[in-house]
Design a protein around this motif. Structure first.
Motif, mmCIF file in Angstrom:
data_model
loop_
_atom_site.group_PDB
_atom_site.id
_atom_site.type_symbol
_atom_site.label_atom_id
_atom_site.label_comp_id
_atom_site.label_asym_id
_atom_site.label_seq_id
_atom_site.Cartn_x
_atom_site.Cartn_y
_atom_site.Cartn_z
ATOM 1 N N ARG A 204 0.710 -1.187 -0.096
ATOM 2 C CA ARG A 204 -0.001 0.057 -0.038
ATOM 3 C C ARG A 204 0.951 1.141 -0.135
ATOM 4 N N ASP B 188 -7.963 -5.834 -0.685
ATOM 5 C CA ASP B 188 -7.298 -5.702 -1.865
ATOM 6 C C ASP B 188 -7.174 -6.943 -2.925
ATOM 7 N N ALA C 167 -7.261 -5.949 5.269
ATOM 8 C CA ALA C 167 -6.527 -5.243 4.131
ATOM 9 C C ALA C 167 -6.347 -6.299 2.956
#
Length: 593
Positions: free
Chosen positions: A173, A510, A506
């Motif tokens: 990220r 993603d 996350a």
């Protein structure tokens, strides 16, 4: 006001995080010097309360972290790259393994390599509960079980969890190299606000205290070695001198930078430490005993690991675990931001599965070998040799001097002790300078440009806290270090659970959630006699039931969810070559024509 002071000092960092962290450290030093006894009593009372009421949380927490890492590595997210999807690993396998070996284990191995096994051999942790007599073969087995428990998988779990989070959020990220970045799925843009800044201040202060505890232990060990070799008094004055020398050399290393300073010292120390271990293995006359014992002890550890991972001294309630295991976990987790960022930086391009298996297996494997050599050689001296180590370590309480008492049983003991002192000193020099670099990076939020003055400040801060804890705390050195680190480690453990949630969330965001598995649907099957009855009865509809199994539709076509598809009905969309972009393989016979 902070910004003006920041600019006046020509700093290049986050004013709030830098000055808040520095202020907490300076305030602690001043308060310790001005209110030594009240602060000492408060810290001792707080740590005693935590040990009595929350020690189980430390034990459970590390085991939960280990389970999460295994789950995430073996699951579908194990294939996720820590970086761009098409990025290859930045370092080759051997180079990566070598750097993992160097990350954070040298000082631990030198201090506890002899002291830990001998302590448990002379005073078995569960001796009273299990009827284990000190100095017996059963005590030796118990000693190696707990030594491996303390310094292999569980210790590296504490490093691996934040390291994996750092690697994902920094490389995937592209967030700043700060602890607050790990909480971005929870906090969003607020990682740059007061909550994120508070997390980073806690992480920086905790890292400084964690490294300071290690430097304090190293100082005691160096002082013990100098006392044995040349009669140097084990006193506060000499300990301050040792801290000053270590920090002074670290400042030189920091000034030289990563390539000329830290890297050169680390490579020298690794080679020397391995050479010392090999010498101990072959020169003491117990080579076969050590080799066989290491394999057997490792097997015993694996068999007892499930019990050890959740054992918390409930029934015997001896208090042993509070001063050993809980201290280790609390101390180690304060190192986790420092070691975690280092591991994350060298792991770009690895998959999560490669990362977890490498970070857990490589350093833990070397620790098995190191403690097998030094621990079993020590036990052999007690069982089959002259003995004296248990008396020195357990009865006299000279834990820092354990290594040097051990080396007295080998040829050229004086030379070996000098080499050991140099090793310990350099391990702690590299700890200080690398911790200064990483701490400064966390304060800055970037790695592009770090003024030398900032790095020097953090190295000095570590030395100052070390001296305060060890010399001016009003308590015995080891007791002060243990009490302080138990308190400092608690917020890190709490953060660990949020880190697991943030990373998993996350990964889901993603990679996208996979839909439920679609399968071919089937018609309802009835026994032939019931089917015939229902055909004869008007109130039943038999069009949707059958006697023999019959599919109600076609088999769903498997397609790669990460690729764009045209007509989903085309059968080639489900083939392996179509989904992977590879050419259709020819038949072996056709290929041979």
């Amino acid at each position: 006001m902070l910004v003006k002071l920041h600019d006046a000092l020509r700093l290049r960092t986050s004013p709030t995080i830098f000055f808040a962290s520095a202020g907490v450290i300076i305030l602690f030093v001043i308060a310790t010097l001005a209110f030594t006894e009240p602060l000492d009593n408060a810290v001792s009372a707080g740590s005693d309360w935590l040990l009595t009421n929350v020690g189980w949380f430390y034990i459970l927490g590390v085991t939960v972290f280990l389970g999460f890492l295994i789950f995430i590595a073996l699951g579908r997210f194990g294939r996720v790259k820590l970086g761009p999807d098409d990025a290859p690993p930045e370092h080759s396998g051997p180079a990566w393994f070598a750097m993992l070996f160097a990350a954070g284990i040298g000082s631990i191995l030198m201090f506890w390599g002899v002291a830990e096994p001998v302590s448990h051999f002379g005073d078995p942790p569960r001796g009273e509960a299990l009827g284990i007599e000190p100095g017996t073969w059963e005590a030796a087995r118990e000693a190696m079980n707990f030594t491996y428990y303390h310094f292999t998988l569980h210790t590296w779990t504490i490093f691996a969890l934040p390291a994996l989070c750092f690697a994902y959020f920094i490389h995937k990220r592209n967030l700043p190299p700060r602890v607050s970045s790990i909480f971005q799925p929870i906090l969003g843009n607020r990682i740059h606000g007061p909550i994120g800044q508070f997390i980073d201040v806690v992480a920086i202060v905790g890292t400084v205290f964690g490294v300071a505890v290690s430097i304090g232990l190293g100082t005691l060990q160096i002082n013990g070695g100098l006392n044995q070799l040349w009669g140097v008094p084990e006193s506060a004055g000499w300990q301050l001198i040792i801290i000053g020398v270590v920090v002074g050399i670290a400042l030189i290393s920091v000034s030289l930078g990563l390539e000329k300073g830290i890297k050169v010292l680390s490579n020298f120390n690794i080679a020397t430490a391995v050479a010392l271990m090999i010498f101990v293995l072959v020169a003491g006359g117990s080579t076969l005993f050590i080799l066989k014992g290491t394999i057997q002890s490792f097997g015993s550890y694996l068999m007892n690991l499930p019990e050890l991972a959740l054992w918390n001294d409930t029934f015997a309630d001896t208090g042993w675990q509070n001063t050993w295991t809980v201290f280790y976990w609390a101390w180690t987790i304060t190192w986790s931001p420092f070691v975690g960022i280092f591991i994350a930086r060298i792991s770009k391009g690895r998959t999560i599965r490669q990362f977890v298996s490498g970070v857990l297996a490589v350093p833990a494997g070397f620790s098995v070998i190191w403690f097998g050599v030094f621990g079993l050689a020590s036990i052999d001296i007690e069982l089959n040799g002259e003995g004296g180590l248990v008396e020195r370590v357990v009865e006299d309480g000279d834990v820092p001097g354990a290594l040097f008492a051990f080396l007295e049983h080998y040829p050229a003991a004086g030379v070996l002790s000098v080499i050991a002192i140099i090793l310990v000193a350099i391990f702690f020099v590299t700890s200080v300078d690398s911790a200064a670099l990483v701490t400064d990076t966390m304060a800055n939020g970037h790695e592009d440009f770090n003024p030398l003055g900032q790095r020097i400040f953090w190295a000095l801060a570590i030395g100052l806290v070390t001296a305060t804890l060890l010399v001016f705390s009003g308590t015995g050195g080891l007791e002060a270090l243990e009490s302080t680190i138990i308190l400092v480690g608690l917020p890190f453990f709490v953060m660990g659970f949020f880190q697991m949630y943030a990373l998993y969330r996350a990964l889901q965001e993603d990679s996208g959630e996979l839909p439920q598995m679609r399968t071919r649907e089937w018609k309802k099957v009835l026994p032939p006699e019931e089917y015939e009855r229902r055909q004869d009865e008007d109130e039943h509809d038999t069009t949707a039931v059958v006697v023999e199994p019959e599919a109600a539709g076609d088999t769903p076509t498997m397609r790669d969810p990460y690729l764009e598809h045209g007509d989903p009905k085309k059968p080639q969309a489900g083939t392996h070559p179509a989904r992977t972009g590879s050419s259709t393989p020819r038949h072996p016979r056709a290929a041979g024509r």
